[in-house]
Each structure stands twice: as C-alpha cells, then as structure tokens.
Design an enzyme around this catalytic site. Structure first.
Site, short mmCIF file in Angstrom:
data_model
loop_
_atom_site.label_atom_id
_atom_site.label_comp_id
_atom_site.label_asym_id
_atom_site.label_seq_id
_atom_site.Cartn_x
_atom_site.Cartn_y
_atom_site.Cartn_z
N ASP A 198 42.44 41.12 39.62
CA ASP A 198 43.39 40.15 39.07
C ASP A 198 42.75 39.31 37.98
O ASP A 198 41.73 38.65 38.20
CB ASP A 198 43.92 39.26 40.19
CG ASP A 198 44.63 40.07 41.27
OD1 ASP A 198 45.59 40.79 40.93
OD2 ASP A 198 44.21 40.00 42.44
N ASP A 208 36.44 43.21 38.70
CA ASP A 208 37.40 42.43 39.48
C ASP A 208 38.78 42.98 39.12
O ASP A 208 38.93 43.72 38.15
CB ASP A 208 37.28 40.96 39.12
CG ASP A 208 38.31 40.09 39.84
OD1 ASP A 208 38.55 40.33 41.04
OD2 ASP A 208 38.88 39.20 39.19
#
Length: 323
Positions: free
Chosen positions: A88, A86
C-alpha cells in the site's frame, strides 16, 4: 556527513566522505553490464542531477549542484539478491481512496456511527495493520454500542470488521479502480528478467495483497512473486520481523536486499532488518521523516520520466566499499 540528491525529486543519503582527489578501487567481482535506454532511435545513458549538501561542525550546510551521466565505460553494478516491495502506497496508492473508503463502508454497513476522514486516517496510518488500527482507535475514542464488552469478543469483532473491509477493498482492486504507481511494473519486470527474487512484504491482509499482485501485475508475474502479509509475523512494522522472514524464506542475506517503501514505519522496519531502503513517497507520507533512507524519490517512474531502475538498486549495495 554528505547527502547527495538524485534528480530534483530524489535524495540519496550516504555516510561516506566525498573526495575529489582519490577514488578507492572496488572489489573485482563479475557483474552484469548495465543496460542503457533507447530514445528517438538512439541510445542515451540515464542522466543524473546530483546535489551535494555538506554539513560542517557548526550545523551549517552548503549545497553544490552538478550533472552526471552514466557512460558505457562506467563499471557495471552488482544486482540485489532480492527486491522487496511494500504494498500500500508503493505498488498502488491505496490508502486514501481504497482502504479508507473500505473501512468507512464497513462501518456504515454495521451501523457503527464511525467515519474516518482523510486527515484522521493519515494519523491512523502511523499504526501498522488494519485490525491494530481499529483497536487503537476504539480504545482511544470509545467502543461503539454494538461492540461486545469482553476483550476476547472484541478481538473477534475487530476480525469480522476487517474481513468485511478486505472483501470490499478486493472488489475495488478487481475492478481495477486503483492503478499501479508509475514504474512499478517496469522495475519488477527488470528484476524478474535478471533472476532477482521479488517479494511483497505488507501489514495488509494477505488476500488483499494477493489480489493487487495478481490483478494488476498479471498472473504470470504473480506466480514468481512471494507474498508475506497480514499476520504472517506476530509483530508488524516498524518491527523488522516481516523483512527478516522474507530474507530467511528466500535464503538471501538481508544486506543483499533492497526494499522499496513509502512510510517512516516501513523504512524503520527495513533498516532494522539490515537492508537498503529506497522510499517512494505516497499521498499520505510525503512529509514524513526519511533521513535514514538510502534514497528518496516521488515515484519509481517510467521512461522517459524514470527516477531509478534495477541498476540503481544494485549500486546502493556497493556503498559499503566506499570510505
């Protein structure tokens, strides 16, 4: 059920029954030899602190703590076919002082009279995607006076806000005001050096994710990293679509992939895709429920405070051989 926690800041969850009397043989397949780390001029295998939390039929839990060290005689681990990150909260802790600030600056520029404080934004993060986040917020609290009235025009309005917000966010990244989290560069370098495919799978705008990868990991690494972001799939996390797309594009089996996430919705997406998932908690997600994760850490970590490495990622894939 048995739950094992690796180090004081990590949790490894396993549905396997633990036994001190028997060990099942693993399939004999060629595997790369694990590397060890050198400290102070000598080679030291990584040490693990293991806490076994065993629950009985009445819901009571007993905990036993012991230490273990990987030795040169230990069987080497397989490697993942792909390591999927991922963005953020995983690569960079961007949410509080990155995306939130950029949203607020956009709202101020457009004179919308809207400000998202730290706590409110934490709640909004339960919704995947910036455009979706703004739409849900305005639907609940009321649309600004300057917003159009028709549904189609409001979609265009939200898209224009998000475009400006992305520009402001990218400026923060290009100025390197938001650094990589500990251990990110190390783990990606390990994967690329071993021929493991690396990708970033995010609900954020593709340009913003590309800026993070290019500016903070460098152009040489960026060329080898595939990015799946933004509206590349119609349904965002917790839907598994983005991880299934990554596996299909990279031509790998989802069960051979290891995902690094920081949120409950990201974890749900990874597990729904049939992948192993390690959670590295971020500022906004520390208290979320990660009971379904394969392992939970506060960060990836750099030596001498490394939490896990590529060999550990590979070891998660071998759990299927244990009963």
């Amino acid at each position: 059920m048995a739950i094992a926690t690796l180090s004081s800041t990590s949790t490894l969850l396993s549905g396997a029954t633990l036994s001190t009397h028997a060990r099942l043989p693993l399939p004999q397949v060629p595997r790369p030899r694990p590397s060890s780390r050198a400290r102070g001029g000598r080679t030291c295998p990584p040490k693990l602190m293991i806490r076994l939390a065993v629950g009985d039929s009445r819901g009571r839990t007993s905990v036993v703590t012991c230490s273990a060290a990987a030795s040169s005689s230990s069987p080497p681990s397989a490697l993942p076919s792909a390591l999927l990150f991922d963005c953020d909260g995983v690569l960079v802790d961007t949410e509080k002082d990155g995306h939130r600030i950029s949203f607020n600056d956009t709202f101020q520029e457009k004179e919308l009279g809207v400000t998202w404080d730290v706590d409110l934004y934490g709640e909004l993060l339960k919704i995947g995607g910036g455009k979706e986040r703004m739409t849900a917020y305005f639907n609940k609290t009321g649309w600004p006076e300057k917003a159009p009235k028709s549904e189609e025009e409001r979609k265009e309005f939200i898209a224009s806000l998000h475009k400006r917000k992305t520009e402001l966010f990218m400026a923060l990244i290009e100025k390197k005001l938001l650094p990589l989290r500990p251990g990110v560069a190390k783990l990606i370098d390990q994967a690329l050096a071993k021929g493991v495919q690396v990708a970033v799978c995010s609900t954020s705008n593709e340009k913003a994710v590309s800026a993070i990868v290019s500016c903070l990991l460098g152009p040489e690494s960026a060329e080898k990293i595939k990015i799946f972001a933004g509206d590349v799939v119609p349904r965002k996390k917790p839907d598994p679509a983005i991880y299934l797309l990554a596996a299909s594009t990279l031509s790998v089996d989802p069960s051979s992939c290891v995902v690094v996430e920081d949120s409950a919705i990201g974890l749900a997406a990874a597990k729904s895709a049939g992948m192993k998932c390690i959670v590295t908690k971020s500022g906004y997600t520390a208290e979320e429920d990660f009971v379904n994760a394969d392992a939970v850490f506060d960060c990836i970590g750099d030596p001498p405070e490394e939490r896990f490495d590529l060999t550990f990622c590979g070891s998660l894939l071998e759990k299927q051989y244990v009963s």
